[in-house]
Design an enzyme around this catalytic site. Structure first.
Site, mmCIF file in Angstrom:
data_model
loop_
_atom_site.group_PDB
_atom_site.id
_atom_site.type_symbol
_atom_site.label_atom_id
_atom_site.label_comp_id
_atom_site.label_asym_id
_atom_site.label_seq_id
_atom_site.Cartn_x
_atom_site.Cartn_y
_atom_site.Cartn_z
ATOM 1 C CD GLU A 145 -1.965 -2.340 1.376
ATOM 2 O OE1 GLU A 145 -0.844 -2.656 1.823
ATOM 3 O OE2 GLU A 145 -2.895 -3.163 1.244
ATOM 4 C CG HIS A 187 -9.212 -7.191 8.007
ATOM 5 N ND1 HIS A 187 -8.092 -7.464 8.736
ATOM 6 C CD2 HIS A 187 -8.962 -7.642 6.758
ATOM 7 C CE1 HIS A 187 -7.208 -8.076 7.956
ATOM 8 N NE2 HIS A 187 -7.706 -8.190 6.752
#
Lengths: 328, 374
Positions: free
Chosen positions: A61, A130
């Site tokens: 990322e 998450h």
């Protein structure tokens, strides 16, 4: 005319239209191309647009988000998918130093026309790492814009505005909404764009203002029906849609009409969007309030895994109804 | 990629094995250097002394309290920015970290707005909003000036990606220090650069120290730092930064590889900084010996060596070069006057340059509240 689309299809249609409109729009992210999207938002786009416009990235990322920011400085208009907004933490420097600050630090010489999009929600039985819900976090950085659509039509209209915006827009979706259906105007009726900074009154009432964004709005609408049927309370449900810029006028208008407020926010109670909205209301409409401003936020612990009680940690229609009833 | 990396002279100097007499390969005959006219060679000298004089002047005013924040001086490293950026064409872009004054000047920025930026003035290149670490000139293909170690390395990747996407035959030069090679963002960038065939050249300016920690104490490596490129199947090379000809000759190869073949590289250019990590580095003289610093200054100073070369080649006389040096100093002094006489930014200006849309008063900027100052 309009058709019924899922939230996911509406988003995809918006992306597809922008890919067609501007050759500099490129979609990048993990599994967005050949896999057709981890949540199938980009399904079919790679087949249609090919390798140049739809780019699979490694799980990296900081690398690919930063790459998108650098490319946007040159005039490319990347739409970066974060498989989960929760993964923002490994790209944080890029997200808050480079994208948010480079314009300012250059005295306005640079701008980053980039969109970061992906789901930002709890409620999917995947535990704390998450399930982060960071719209309030990113809205706290001047230089960034944040929006969080609740319906398919809003998802399509806002993603198109986000892509056309010349500043970085962080676009927060919700996996629990991807399959939800709703009416979306037909493309043959014209270009359907919803500008940032405009809230939407999703339900009109007179007794209490329920204000939120994203999936909270779906809960609020359900709660409003219960309040009406069982308690005779008629709620305004205001969908912020855009967190920054924020439609403060619409908030105040609703509050001044109903004089009572419940804010619904899937973030935690400390700080965040609802804390900011609460501050704005007390600052600008104090004399219109007949009761303290109340909030329904996610219970203040890391997101629990257990599917049995996860939805109780998050705001839900029952908790909203209960909170409205405490206003008396 | 080289099968045997030449031992970098500078590092040898640090290890106290090389001397000024150590034989060197001569890169003067490489095509890119042979193509230099006498005027261009003199221009390279001018560019280096302009950086040095600008920074020496800035140091004086930093110590005098006129310049705030940090001041990461490039003095000693001038040949890196000058040698590499002298190779740039219309579609070549560059980006660096916080030791950015040299790159800014070599990219074509004037001294006045740079000095004014250091002084925090409205006439500064970033209107007083960036400071020493954040100089930018997109119109000169110069993208900063970035404060977070290795934070610029994915951006450099993005510049290369953008060039390729937009169909421009150019490359991105992304500079970083030897302390940045251990950041994850750098390695993520290397992987993507090689994987996506991005025209980017990563240039490690190895001055031997990541702040106060020597290379040996901060990095695990076999031969050199650039060799990490092997892990990403990427080309790499090591360059003696004290030799402008070598910097240009080897950088040219990497840049052509990027432009023509979309192949990224890592270049490790050994160099040295005479001052601390920043001027605020209180221990600048404790983690390295005065002898080490003096040895470099005496034997490996890139400006001194280039001057010697120009005189030996008969390109210029010492008197001519002295005049250029004097002119550079005069420009630097004049930039201080410009900075001192410039106005401070207004308080109102704090709220400018946050969003493109609000700065430009677009329809989008009229909707919703963008700012939340109470």
């Amino acid at each position: 005319m309009s058709r019924t689309l899922t939230y996911r299809e509406a988003l995809r249609e918006g992306l597809d239209e922008e890919l067609a409109r501007d050759p500099n729009v490129v979609i990048m992210g993990e599994e967005v191309a050949q896999y057709n999207g981890a949540y199938k938002v980009t399904e079919g786009l790679w087949k249609k647009w090919g390798d140049k416009r739809i780019v699979d990235t490694p799980i990296s990322e900081a690398g690919f988000i930063g790459m998108g920011i650098g490319a946007s400085m040159l005039g490319v208009r990347p739409v970066m998918e974060l498989m989960f907004w929760s993964f923002h933490s490994v790209a944080f420097d890029q997200l808050v130093n480079n994208a948010a600050c480079v314009r300012y630090m250059s005295g306005g010489l640079i701008n980053c026309p980039i969109v970061m999009r992906g789901p930002a929600n709890g409620g999917t039985n995947v535990g704390a790492t998450h399930s982060h819900i960071p719209e309030g976090l990113f809205a706290a950085f001047p230089g960034l814009k944040v929006c969080a659509p609740a319906t398919p039509a809003d998802a399509k209209g806002l993603i198109k505005a986000a892509i056309r915006d010349n500043d970085p827009v962080y676009f927060m979706e919700n996996t629990r909404l991807y399959g939800m259906t709703g009416e979306v105007p037909d493309p043959t009726d014209g270009d359907f764009v919803i500008p940032l900074g405009v809230a939407d009154l999703k339900r009109e009432g007179k007794d209490v203002s329920i204000i939120g964004h994203g999936r909270s709005i779906i809960h609020a609408l359900e709660a409003a029906e219960t309040l009406k049927e069982k308690h005779g309370i008629d709620a305004d449900v205001l969908d912020l849609r855009s967190i920054r810029p924020l439609d403060v006028e619409a908030i105040l208008k609703s509050v001044m009409k109903t004089n009572r407020v419940v804010l619904v926010d899937e973030s935690k109670g400390f700080g965040g969007v609802s804390a900011m909205v609460s501050h704005l209301i007390q600052d600008k409409a104090f004399d219109y309030l007949d009761a303290p401003i109340k909030r329904v936020t996610t219970m203040d612990a890391p997101a629990i895994y257990s599917q049995h009680i996860e939805d109780e940690q998050l705001p839900n229609p029952r908790r909203i109804v209960e909170k409205v009833l405490t206003l008396g | 990629m080289p099968s045997t990396a030449p031992e970098p002279y500078f590092r040898s100097a640090i290890m106290s094995s090389a001397t000024a007499d150590t034989p060197r390969l001569d890169f003067a005959g490489s095509p890119i250097n042979k193509a230099l006219s006498a005027d261009q060679k003199i221009e390279l000298f001018r560019n280096m002394v302009r950086i040095r004089r600008f920074e020496q002047t800035a140091l004086k005013y930093y110590n005098g309290g006129k310049i705030g924040g940090f001041l990461h001086l490039y003095i000693g490293q001038e040949s890196v920015a000058v040698g590499t950026l002298s190779l740039c064409g219309e579609h070549d872009h560059n980006i660096t970290a916080y030791r950015c004054h040299g790159h800014a000047l070599m990219s074509g920025m004037e001294m006045n707005p740079l000095m004014a930026e250091l002084f925090g003035k409205a006439t500064g290149c970033s209107k007083g909003k960036g400071g020493s670490m954040h100089f930018f000139a997109p119109d000169k293909n110069y993208w900063g000036g970035h404060g977070i170690v290795a934070g610029q390395t994915p951006l450099g990747l993005g510049l290369g990606y953008g060039l390729k996407y937009l169909g421009k035959e150019g490359c991105a030069l992304c500079y970083l220090g030897d302390g940045a090679v251990n950041q994850g963002a750098f390695h993520e960038s290397l992987n993507i650069a090689a994987l996506f065939e991005i025209p980017v050249v990563y240039i490690i300016e190895n001055n031997g120290y990541s702040m106060g920690t020597s290379q040996k104490r901060s990095s695990a490596y076999r031969g050199c730092l650039a060799q990490r490129a092997e892990a990403y199947d990427m080309d790499w090379d090591v360059i003696d930064g004290s030799d402008l000809y070598e910097v240009r000759a080897k950088a040219h190869i990497a840049m052509e590889r990027a432009r023509k073949e979309f192949k990224p590289s890592i270049l490790e250019i050994t160099t040295y900084r005479y001052y601390g990590h920043s001027v605020a580095d209180a221990n600048a003289k404790k983690y390295r010996s005065p002898e080490e610093i003096e040895n470099y200054k005496t034997h490996f100073d890139p400006i001194r060596l280039w001057r010697k070369r120009l005189v030996e080649e008969g390109v210029a006389t010492d008197e001519q070069l002295d005049a250029i040096d004097k002119e550079a100093l005069a420009d630097a002094v004049a930039s201080v006057k410009f900075a001192e006489e410039s106005p401070a930014p207004t308080i109102e200006s704090i709220m400018d340059d946050v969003y493109w849309e609000t700065d430009n008063g677009t329809p989008a900027s009229k909707l919703g509240q963008h700012f939340f100052t109470d």
